[in-house]
Design a protein around this motif. Structure first.
Motif, PDB file in Angstrom:
ATOM      1  N   ASN A  96       0.434 -52.229  73.903  1.00 34.63           N
ATOM      2  CA  ASN A  96       0.981 -50.977  74.428  1.00 34.63           C
ATOM      3  C   ASN A  96       2.007 -50.434  73.450  1.00 34.63           C
ATOM      4  OD1 ASN A  96      -0.372 -50.742  76.977  1.00 34.63           O
ATOM      5  ND2 ASN A  96       0.900 -52.410  77.749  1.00 34.63           N
ATOM      6  N   ILE A  97       2.098 -49.120  73.382  1.00 39.16           N
ATOM      7  CA  ILE A  97       3.072 -48.471  72.512  1.00 39.16           C
ATOM      8  C   ILE A  97       4.320 -48.169  73.332  1.00 39.16           C
ATOM      9  CG2 ILE A  97       3.562 -46.459  71.084  1.00 39.16           C
ATOM     10  CD1 ILE A  97       0.629 -46.311  70.393  1.00 39.16           C
ATOM     11  N   ILE A  98       5.449 -48.516  72.774  1.00 36.46           N
ATOM     12  CA  ILE A  98       6.718 -48.324  73.465  1.00 36.46           C
ATOM     13  C   ILE A  98       7.677 -47.583  72.534  1.00 36.46           C
ATOM     14  CG2 ILE A  98       7.657 -50.549  72.717  1.00 36.46           C
ATOM     15  CD1 ILE A  98       9.052 -50.740  75.405  1.00 36.46           C
ATOM     16  N   ASP A  99       8.481 -46.713  73.132  1.00 39.08           N
ATOM     17  CA  ASP A  99       9.493 -45.948  72.404  1.00 39.08           C
ATOM     18  C   ASP A  99      10.841 -46.624  72.654  1.00 39.08           C
ATOM     19  OD1 ASP A  99      11.076 -44.160  71.142  1.00 39.08           O
ATOM     20  OD2 ASP A  99      10.383 -42.391  72.222  1.00 39.08           O
ATOM     21  N   ILE A 100      11.408 -47.232  71.627  1.00 44.79           N
ATOM     22  CA  ILE A 100      12.600 -48.061  71.791  1.00 44.79           C
ATOM     23  C   ILE A 100      13.622 -47.700  70.726  1.00 44.79           C
ATOM     24  CG2 ILE A 100      11.776 -49.955  70.343  1.00 44.79           C
ATOM     25  CD1 ILE A 100      12.970 -51.868  72.435  1.00 44.79           C
ATOM     26  N   GLN A 101      14.907 -47.781  71.077  1.00 46.00           N
ATOM     27  CA  GLN A 101      16.008 -47.426  70.187  1.00 46.00           C
ATOM     28  C   GLN A 101      17.060 -48.526  70.203  1.00 46.00           C
ATOM     29  OE1 GLN A 101      17.406 -43.652  71.647  1.00 46.00           O
ATOM     30  NE2 GLN A 101      15.539 -42.556  71.075  1.00 46.00           N
ATOM     31  N   PHE A 102      17.653 -48.769  69.031  1.00 49.00           N
ATOM     32  CA  PHE A 102      18.656 -49.825  68.893  1.00 49.00           C
ATOM     33  C   PHE A 102      19.884 -49.275  68.175  1.00 49.00           C
ATOM     34  CE2 PHE A 102      15.162 -52.584  69.868  1.00 49.00           C
ATOM     35  CZ  PHE A 102      15.751 -53.701  70.458  1.00 49.00           C
ATOM     36  N   PHE A 103      21.019 -49.852  68.524  1.00 50.41           N
ATOM     37  CA  PHE A 103      22.295 -49.545  67.865  1.00 50.41           C
ATOM     38  C   PHE A 103      22.883 -50.861  67.368  1.00 50.41           C
ATOM     39  CE2 PHE A 103      26.942 -48.938  67.987  1.00 50.41           C
ATOM     40  CZ  PHE A 103      27.048 -47.854  67.122  1.00 50.41           C
ATOM     41  N   VAL A 104      23.099 -50.970  66.038  1.00 50.81           N
ATOM     42  CA  VAL A 104      23.517 -52.213  65.404  1.00 50.81           C
ATOM     43  C   VAL A 104      24.906 -52.025  64.797  1.00 50.81           C
ATOM     44  CG1 VAL A 104      22.939 -53.972  63.692  1.00 50.81           C
ATOM     45  CG2 VAL A 104      21.113 -52.774  64.916  1.00 50.81           C
ATOM     46  N   GLN A 105      25.810 -52.961  65.083  1.00 48.15           N
ATOM     47  CA  GLN A 105      27.152 -52.959  64.512  1.00 48.15           C
ATOM     48  C   GLN A 105      27.320 -54.192  63.634  1.00 48.15           C
ATOM     49  OE1 GLN A 105      29.682 -52.672  68.041  1.00 48.15           O
ATOM     50  NE2 GLN A 105      30.072 -50.530  67.582  1.00 48.15           N
ATOM     51  N   PHE A 106      28.043 -54.025  62.502  1.00 53.46           N
ATOM     52  CA  PHE A 106      28.237 -55.138  61.583  1.00 53.46           C
ATOM     53  C   PHE A 106      29.563 -54.953  60.852  1.00 53.46           C
ATOM     54  CE2 PHE A 106      26.230 -51.827  59.162  1.00 53.46           C
ATOM     55  CZ  PHE A 106      26.812 -51.891  57.904  1.00 53.46           C
ATOM     56  N   GLN A 119      17.447 -62.579  64.301  1.00 53.25           N
ATOM     57  CA  GLN A 119      16.460 -62.280  63.269  1.00 53.25           C
ATOM     58  C   GLN A 119      17.076 -61.439  62.143  1.00 53.25           C
ATOM     59  OE1 GLN A 119      13.569 -63.676  63.467  1.00 53.25           O
ATOM     60  NE2 GLN A 119      12.580 -62.762  61.701  1.00 53.25           N
ATOM     61  N   ILE A 120      17.886 -60.447  62.498  1.00 53.16           N
ATOM     62  CA  ILE A 120      18.529 -59.619  61.468  1.00 53.16           C
ATOM     63  C   ILE A 120      19.467 -60.466  60.617  1.00 53.16           C
ATOM     64  CG2 ILE A 120      20.042 -57.656  61.075  1.00 53.16           C
ATOM     65  CD1 ILE A 120      19.050 -56.463  63.688  1.00 53.16           C
ATOM     66  N   GLN A 121      20.267 -61.314  61.273  1.00 50.32           N
ATOM     67  CA  GLN A 121      21.212 -62.143  60.536  1.00 50.32           C
ATOM     68  C   GLN A 121      20.493 -63.095  59.586  1.00 50.32           C
ATOM     69  OE1 GLN A 121      24.761 -61.755  60.929  1.00 50.32           O
ATOM     70  NE2 GLN A 121      24.491 -62.729  58.943  1.00 50.32           N
ATOM     71  N   ALA A 122      19.353 -63.626  60.000  1.00 53.58           N
ATOM     72  CA  ALA A 122      18.585 -64.522  59.127  1.00 53.58           C
ATOM     73  C   ALA A 122      18.080 -63.778  57.891  1.00 53.58           C
ATOM     74  CB  ALA A 122      17.422 -65.127  59.912  1.00 53.58           C
ATOM     75  N   ILE A 123      17.609 -62.543  58.086  1.00 54.99           N
ATOM     76  CA  ILE A 123      17.122 -61.752  56.945  1.00 54.99           C
ATOM     77  C   ILE A 123      18.262 -61.437  55.980  1.00 54.99           C
ATOM     78  CG2 ILE A 123      16.092 -59.547  56.279  1.00 54.99           C
ATOM     79  CD1 ILE A 123      14.558 -59.580  58.914  1.00 54.99           C
ATOM     80  N   LEU A 124      19.407 -61.010  56.508  1.00 52.03           N
ATOM     81  CA  LEU A 124      20.539 -60.654  55.650  1.00 52.03           C
ATOM     82  C   LEU A 124      21.123 -61.869  54.938  1.00 52.03           C
ATOM     83  CD1 LEU A 124      22.330 -58.035  57.926  1.00 52.03           C
ATOM     84  CD2 LEU A 124      20.797 -57.606  56.003  1.00 52.03           C
ATOM     85  N   ASP A 125      21.070 -63.020  55.592  1.00 55.29           N
ATOM     86  CA  ASP A 125      21.542 -64.237  54.920  1.00 55.29           C
ATOM     87  C   ASP A 125      20.649 -64.605  53.745  1.00 55.29           C
ATOM     88  OD1 ASP A 125      23.620 -64.365  56.676  1.00 55.29           O
ATOM     89  OD2 ASP A 125      22.720 -65.883  57.973  1.00 55.29           O
ATOM     90  N   ARG A 126      19.359 -64.371  53.885  1.00 57.34           N
ATOM     91  CA  ARG A 126      18.454 -64.628  52.752  1.00 57.34           C
ATOM     92  C   ARG A 126      18.742 -63.667  51.605  1.00 57.34           C
ATOM     93  NH1 ARG A 126      14.404 -65.149  56.820  1.00 57.34           N
ATOM     94  NH2 ARG A 126      13.563 -63.095  56.262  1.00 57.34           N
ATOM     95  N   TYR A 127      19.162 -62.473  51.923  1.00 53.77           N
ATOM     96  CA  TYR A 127      19.509 -61.495  50.896  1.00 53.77           C
ATOM     97  C   TYR A 127      20.893 -61.741  50.294  1.00 53.77           C
ATOM     98  CZ  TYR A 127      15.613 -58.607  52.584  1.00 53.77           C
ATOM     99  OH  TYR A 127      14.375 -58.141  52.932  1.00 53.77           O
ATOM    100  N   ARG A 128      21.682 -62.650  50.877  1.00 52.28           N
ATOM    101  CA  ARG A 128      23.068 -62.871  50.469  1.00 52.28           C
ATOM    102  C   ARG A 128      23.836 -61.553  50.492  1.00 52.28           C
ATOM    103  NH1 ARG A 128      23.355 -66.026  44.963  1.00 52.28           N
ATOM    104  NH2 ARG A 128      25.575 -65.823  45.507  1.00 52.28           N
ATOM    105  N   SER A 129      23.753 -60.880  51.631  1.00 48.96           N
ATOM    106  CA  SER A 129      24.301 -59.533  51.749  1.00 48.96           C
ATOM    107  C   SER A 129      25.801 -59.514  52.007  1.00 48.96           C
ATOM    108  CB  SER A 129      23.593 -58.793  52.891  1.00 48.96           C
ATOM    109  OG  SER A 129      23.812 -59.474  54.122  1.00 48.96           O
ATOM    110  N   GLY A 130      26.388 -60.632  52.461  1.00 42.87           N
ATOM    111  CA  GLY A 130      27.805 -60.634  52.809  1.00 42.87           C
ATOM    112  C   GLY A 130      28.119 -59.873  54.067  1.00 42.87           C
ATOM    113  N   VAL A 131      27.129 -59.691  54.945  1.00 37.16           N
ATOM    114  CA  VAL A 131      27.265 -58.895  56.171  1.00 37.16           C
ATOM    115  C   VAL A 131      27.091 -59.818  57.367  1.00 37.16           C
ATOM    116  CG1 VAL A 131      26.210 -57.072  57.561  1.00 37.16           C
ATOM    117  CG2 VAL A 131      26.546 -56.733  55.120  1.00 37.16           C
ATOM    118  N   VAL A 132      27.880 -59.586  58.433  1.00 37.67           N
ATOM    119  CA  VAL A 132      27.765 -60.326  59.692  1.00 37.67           C
ATOM    120  C   VAL A 132      27.469 -59.320  60.801  1.00 37.67           C
ATOM    121  CG1 VAL A 132      28.953 -61.773  61.385  1.00 37.67           C
ATOM    122  CG2 VAL A 132      29.306 -62.163  58.944  1.00 37.67           C
ATOM    123  N   ILE A 133      26.386 -59.555  61.552  1.00 37.25           N
ATOM    124  CA  ILE A 133      26.022 -58.695  62.673  1.00 37.25           C
ATOM    125  C   ILE A 133      26.902 -59.057  63.864  1.00 37.25           C
ATOM    126  CG2 ILE A 133      24.162 -57.933  64.183  1.00 37.25           C
ATOM    127  CD1 ILE A 133      23.796 -57.147  61.288  1.00 37.25           C
TER     128      ILE A 133
END
Length: 404
Positions: free
Chosen positions: A154-164, A218-232
């Motif tokens: 099914n197709i769903i319309d979803i929106q997210f707001f991310v703070q870091f 999941q976002i934190q795992a991706i950013l940690d692999r990138y060594r982004s220095g960001v915390v969600i």
């Protein structure tokens, strides 16, 4: 001996006070003379050489010194408590400075980038907000980010707001190219992965918090692999609904599901009310049956034991026991009747005694609820007279003669 003391040598005057008045040397006068001399040189009033021209090398050197001083002073910078300074030499990272005043070799040798590590930054997935004033905020949907496919296709319309927040200023500046774009792409990838493993009903109903937690990890795992220095710090699901093309049909389906749940709850409530009462009635009947059974058994056993004891007594004294049994039987019979027929010996007539006329009425039968049993009027009213007894005997004799 100090140069200011009396009798001291004037040659020890560090300010060259041989040509000065006594006690006139101080720091403010020196600075003032230096400023006057510098102003005169800049206005072309300096010393004249033997050729009659100005001393150009001395003026150029002074200007160069001023420029160099200004250039050196431009390397001073201050890092606020919520910031970190990232120093670079010819574009290469050299050091990260903590809050406070610092100095580095000025541009173009070294440069510094100030990063706020306490600021809460944010990215929006599936929509964009733009302020139209102090209170007006307009929202624009971004369909290519918000439309996603669920596990049940099914197709769903979803929106997210991310703070870091930025945890490592060096990694934030040098490991990511376009930090906000990279974070938005990583968030979109994580959201699509989590939504692709979930069913539509779960996403729209009870799964909002669970999905938000899974997306954060999941976002934190991706950013940690990138060594982004960001915390969600927080991921919020803003809206989740069916696409507007099928929204009406989807709302009808949701309403039907809610009606089904409501009717199911009502049926469970009725069942929870009826079943306990039925079980209670059944248990009461079972207890009554058990009680009746025990009563009958106990009564039968008592009668059997009584008969056995009576048999024992009968064997000891048959005549007495037989007469006693007769009297007890007659007592039981006579206690339940209000009519007595008396057979007179040595005569052919029988006397009928209406005992119900002789017995005193009860309160209920007479209607005298408030009267006491010791009232003499009631006793006098029901006591038969001798004439009445004689009249009854005559009537019985008349009936006997007629029968003969």
């Amino acid at each position: 001996m100090a140069w200011k003391e009396p009798g001291g040598s004037k040659d020890k005057d560090p300010w060259g006070g041989g040509n000065r008045n006594k006690g006139s040397a101080n720091l403010e006068d020196v600075i003032k003379r230096f400023q006057d001399k510098l102003g005169g040189l800049l206005r072309g009033k300096g010393r004249i050489n033997s050729g009659g021209g100005a001393n150009v090398p001395s003026i150029a050197g002074l200007i160069a010194g001023i420029v160099i001083a200004i250039w050196f002073l431009s390397g001073i910078y201050i890092v606020a408590p919520a910031e970190r300074g990232v120093e670079m030499r010819f574009g290469k990272y050299t050091d990260t400075t903590l809050p406070g005043p610092h100095w580095h070799l000025p541009y173009p040798i070294e440069s510094v980038e100030i990063v706020d590590v306490d600021q809460r930054r944010s990215v929006e997935i599936g929509y964009r907000t733009a302020g139209g004033g102090r209170t007006t905020v307009s929202t624009t949907n971004v369909p290519h980010e918000s439309l996603m496919l669920t596990q049940d296709e099914n197709i769903i319309d979803i929106q997210f707001f991310v703070q870091f927040i930025v945890q490592d200023a060096k990694d934030y500046l040098f490991s990511l190219r376009g930090q906000e774009t990279t974070l938005r792409q990583a968030t979109e990838s994580a959201v699509r992965e989590v939504i692709g493993k979930s069913k539509m009903d779960f996403v729209l109903t009870e799964g909002r918090s669970e999905i938000a937690n899974a997306v954060t990890k999941q976002i934190q795992a991706i950013l940690d692999r990138y060594r982004s220095g960001v915390v969600i710090t927080q991921v919020t699901m803003q809206a989740a609904q069916a696409p507007k093309e099928v929204k009406a049909a989807f709302d009808d389906a949701i309403k039907a599901r809610e009606d089904q749940q409501r009717l199911r709850n009502e049926a469970e409530t009725y069942s929870n009310d009826v079943l306990p009462r039925a079980r209670g009635s059944a248990a009461r009947l079972m207890e009554e049956a058990k009680g009746y059974r025990q009563s009958v058994i106990a009564q039968a056993e008592g009668e059997a034991e009584r008969f056995e004891r009576l048999l024992t007594e009968y064997r000891k004294a048959p005549e007495v026991t037989r007469k006693r049994m007769y009297l007890e039987a007659m007592e039981g019979v006579m206690s339940n009747t209000n009519k007595v027929v008396i057979d007179v010996k040595k005569g052919n007539n029988m006397i009928y005694l209406p005992l119900d006329k002789f017995t005193p009425p009860t309160r209920e039968s007479s209607g005298l609820i408030g009267s006491t049993p010791s009232q003499p009027a009631a006793a006098t009213a029901i006591e038969p007279s001798p004439q009445a007894l004689e009249s009854m005997r005559e009537r019985e004799n008349q009936r006997g003669r007629e029968r003969r």
